[in-house]
Design an enzyme around this catalytic site. Structure first.
Site, PDB file in Angstrom:
ATOM      1  N   HIS A 140      37.013  39.582  53.810  1.00 26.74           N
ATOM      2  CA  HIS A 140      37.346  40.099  52.466  1.00 26.74           C
ATOM      3  C   HIS A 140      36.656  41.435  52.227  1.00 26.74           C
ATOM      4  O   HIS A 140      35.436  41.507  52.055  1.00 26.74           O
ATOM      5  CB  HIS A 140      36.936  39.102  51.370  1.00 26.74           C
ATOM      6  CG  HIS A 140      37.482  39.491  50.024  1.00 26.74           C
ATOM      7  ND1 HIS A 140      38.506  38.812  49.414  1.00 26.74           N
ATOM      8  CD2 HIS A 140      37.169  40.518  49.197  1.00 26.74           C
ATOM      9  CE1 HIS A 140      38.796  39.397  48.253  1.00 26.74           C
ATOM     10  NE2 HIS A 140      37.991  40.434  48.098  1.00 26.74           N
TER      11      HIS A 140
ATOM     12  N   HIS B 265      37.384  45.870  50.797  1.00 22.84           N
ATOM     13  CA  HIS B 265      38.242  46.882  50.153  1.00 22.84           C
ATOM     14  C   HIS B 265      37.940  48.234  50.794  1.00 22.84           C
ATOM     15  O   HIS B 265      37.109  48.989  50.312  1.00 22.84           O
ATOM     16  CB  HIS B 265      37.975  46.932  48.643  1.00 22.84           C
ATOM     17  CG  HIS B 265      38.375  45.672  47.942  1.00 22.84           C
ATOM     18  ND1 HIS B 265      39.577  45.532  47.286  1.00 22.84           N
ATOM     19  CD2 HIS B 265      37.743  44.479  47.830  1.00 22.84           C
ATOM     20  CE1 HIS B 265      39.663  44.299  46.787  1.00 22.84           C
ATOM     21  NE2 HIS B 265      38.558  43.640  47.107  1.00 22.84           N
TER      22      HIS B 265
ATOM     23  N   GLN C 196      46.347  45.363  42.567  1.00 24.18           N
ATOM     24  CA  GLN C 196      45.106  45.385  41.781  1.00 24.18           C
ATOM     25  C   GLN C 196      45.347  45.275  40.274  1.00 24.18           C
ATOM     26  O   GLN C 196      44.640  44.568  39.569  1.00 24.18           O
ATOM     27  CB  GLN C 196      44.331  46.677  42.089  1.00 24.18           C
ATOM     28  CG  GLN C 196      43.131  46.967  41.214  1.00 24.18           C
ATOM     29  CD  GLN C 196      41.908  46.156  41.575  1.00 24.18           C
ATOM     30  OE1 GLN C 196      41.262  46.419  42.566  1.00 24.18           O
ATOM     31  NE2 GLN C 196      41.602  45.156  40.771  1.00 24.18           N
TER      32      GLN C 196
ATOM     33  N   HIS D 114      43.016  37.152  45.334  1.00 26.58           N
ATOM     34  CA  HIS D 114      41.860  37.250  44.437  1.00 26.58           C
ATOM     35  C   HIS D 114      42.133  36.245  43.312  1.00 26.58           C
ATOM     36  O   HIS D 114      42.965  36.499  42.443  1.00 26.58           O
ATOM     37  CB  HIS D 114      41.772  38.654  43.837  1.00 26.58           C
ATOM     38  CG  HIS D 114      41.155  39.673  44.715  1.00 26.58           C
ATOM     39  ND1 HIS D 114      41.741  40.111  45.868  1.00 26.58           N
ATOM     40  CD2 HIS D 114      39.967  40.350  44.608  1.00 26.58           C
ATOM     41  CE1 HIS D 114      40.954  41.023  46.431  1.00 26.58           C
ATOM     42  NE2 HIS D 114      39.875  41.183  45.705  1.00 26.58           N
TER      43      HIS D 114
ATOM     44  N   GLU E 131      38.656  35.314  39.635  1.00 23.57           N
ATOM     45  CA  GLU E 131      37.393  36.073  39.717  1.00 23.57           C
ATOM     46  C   GLU E 131      36.969  36.403  38.291  1.00 23.57           C
ATOM     47  O   GLU E 131      37.084  37.529  37.806  1.00 23.57           O
ATOM     48  CB  GLU E 131      37.566  37.353  40.549  1.00 23.57           C
ATOM     49  CG  GLU E 131      36.211  38.023  40.817  1.00 23.57           C
ATOM     50  CD  GLU E 131      36.311  39.320  41.611  1.00 23.57           C
ATOM     51  OE1 GLU E 131      37.432  39.778  41.853  1.00 23.57           O
ATOM     52  OE2 GLU E 131      35.248  39.852  41.992  1.00 23.57           O
TER      53      GLU E 131
ATOM     54  N   ASP F  10      33.304  42.092  50.657  1.00 31.31           N
ATOM     55  CA  ASP F  10      33.991  42.649  49.489  1.00 31.31           C
ATOM     56  C   ASP F  10      33.811  44.161  49.342  1.00 31.31           C
ATOM     57  O   ASP F  10      34.790  44.885  49.306  1.00 31.31           O
ATOM     58  CB  ASP F  10      33.532  41.937  48.209  1.00 31.31           C
ATOM     59  CG  ASP F  10      34.583  41.964  47.101  1.00 31.31           C
ATOM     60  OD1 ASP F  10      35.682  42.479  47.336  1.00 31.31           O
ATOM     61  OD2 ASP F  10      34.305  41.453  46.007  1.00 31.31           O
TER      62      ASP F  10
HETATM   63 FE   FE2 Z   1      37.819  41.700  46.375  1.00 28.81          FE
END
Ligand code: FE2
Length: 423
Positions: free
Chosen positions: A55, A57, A150, A208, A211, A307
């Site tokens: 995971h 970005h 996103q 996701h 969260e 992350d």
């Molecule tokens: Fe994430």
């Protein structure tokens, strides 16, 4: 004649063995007497499968402070800052940052990464950039790309269309962010929609999911249902799952069997969730990590993800999955030696399982990717986060570091404390 032999290392299960490599394959694990072009002495060192990060970005990596520092430290301010940056950053800028990060990763023995790529902007420059990075680093690092809406699949006007465009361009995995849709209903509908897309295209699915600190954010329940409905178990992962930290225990006692039944996996991200969650609390302040040990006790595969590194959400980071395991075991209270060893497995073999990388492992016939660490065992590695002395990817040595022999020894005896040195 072999290409390479790693001599006398200690494997994660405690066996001492040589590893023979020819081409990009491990051809033997055990006593090896066949001559080799190169022999690396790993006596007293831990020889492990590579670290894997399921995971990340990478479109945002190494951008900390652009366009501004995240003053509140919250997830939402991070998303807002990223919303500005993604339209300013060029393809070249994203490629340069990502390739630099991949160099850091390799030096740490991190050889496969699943990265979520923001598909919100219609220009899809992030997708273009990450496809280029994937191509460039492929000889030594495996990247999996996730089409990640996103700003929401439905909340953003072209969110759904852009996920499909990204998949058509070659992105590997279907994403999702149900808790960011406008309503709980639309979040649930987004999951049903995305599960169908993943099933119809035969792709993996990584969401996701929940969260948030809201204990009523229960999209993981819907996700598990859709995974079961479409038979996506084993190729679907719920990332973050932080609302489970705050949920009522009785509800969780119903939820965990549903997740286990589905076969989906879980990816908590302790470095980030320990810092982003609970920001609206006074005291007691929730820590926001999902229920790791409880899921593992139900047989659910749980890995650790990183992350972020130096981006709008996180002002630290080193590309070291042992940092991730170290933080995870503290927050999840996994301090028993067996639990510490499990944390090492989580950032190596379990993460490989989550990403479907069945070709990796220290066994005959497997891909010759491995790491030699300056420690004696997995628990010691998690405690010390030691130097990666040698990293081998697909049969080739891709990173080496001289052993640190200047260990402190105030008593005059050889020191046993090893140290980590950054690249
Ligand atoms: Fe994430």
């Amino acid at each position: 004649m072999l290409d390479l032999v790693i001599k006398g290392g200690t494997l994660p299960d405690g066996r001492v063995a040589d590893i023979a490599i020819k081409g990009d394959r491990i051809v033997d694990v055990g006593p090896v007497t066949t001559p080799a072009a190169r022999v690396i002495d790993a006596s007293g060192d831990l020889v492990a499968p590579p670290f894997i990060d399921p995971h990340f970005h990478m479109d945002a990596v190494l951008s900390y402070g652009k366009p501004r520092v995240n003053a509140s430290g919250t997830l939402l301010e991070g998303i807002s800052l990223w919303g500005e940056l993604r339209d300013q950053a060029s393809v070249d800028d994203m490629v340069t940052r990502a390739v630099t990060y991949c160099d850091w990763a390799v030096s740490m023995g991190l050889l496969a990464i699943r990265t979520h790529v923001d598909t919100t902007p219609d220009h899809l420059r992030g997708v273009e950039a990450m496809l280029e990075v994937k191509r460039r680093v492929a000889p030594y690092l495996d990247l999996q790309l996730v089409a990640f809406p996103q700003d929401g699949l439905y909340r953003s006007k072209t969110g759904r269309q852009n996920v499909l465009r990204a998949l058509d361009m070659g992105v590997d995995v279907v994403g999702g962010i149900p808790h960011f849709e406008r309503t709980m209903d639309e979040g649930a509908e987004s999951l049903r929609d995305l599960a169908r897309i993943a099933a119809e295209r035969g792709l993996m699915w990584d969401v996701h999911c929940d969260e948030t600190d809201d204990p009523m954010s229960r999209h993981v329940e819907t996700m598990a249902r859709e995974v079961t409905r479409h038979g996506l178990g084993g190729r679907a992962a719920g990332s973050h799952l932080t609302s489970m930290h705050s949920m009522d225990n009785y509800y969780v006692s119903k939820l965990l069997p549903l997740i286990a039944e589905s076969g989906m996996t879980a990816i908590p991200n302790p470095l980030i969730n320990i810092t982003l969650q609970g920001r609206h609390d006074t005291y007691p302040k929730r820590r926001g990590l999902t229920r790791v040990k409880e899921m593992q006790a139900m047989g659910i595969a749980v890995g650790w993800g990183q992350d972020c590194v130096l981006d709008p959400w996180y002002s630290l980071g080193t590309a070291d999955m042992l940092d991730v395991a170290f933080m995870g075991l503290h927050v999840a209270q996994m301090t028993h030696p067996a639990e510490m060893a499990r944390c090492f497995d989580m950032v190596t073999t379990v993460n490989a399982q989550i990403m479907g990388l069945s070709d990796l492992g220290l066994r005959k016939g497997a891909c010759a990717s491995l790491v030699v660490l300056d420690s004696g065992s997995p628990t010691e590695a998690v405690r010390l986060r030691p130097d990666r002395l040698c990293v081998i990817s697909k049969g080739k040595v891709v990173s080496e570091k001289a052993r640190n022999d200047s260990r402190l020894s105030l008593s005059g005896r050889p020191a046993t404390v090893r140290r980590r040195h950054q690249p």
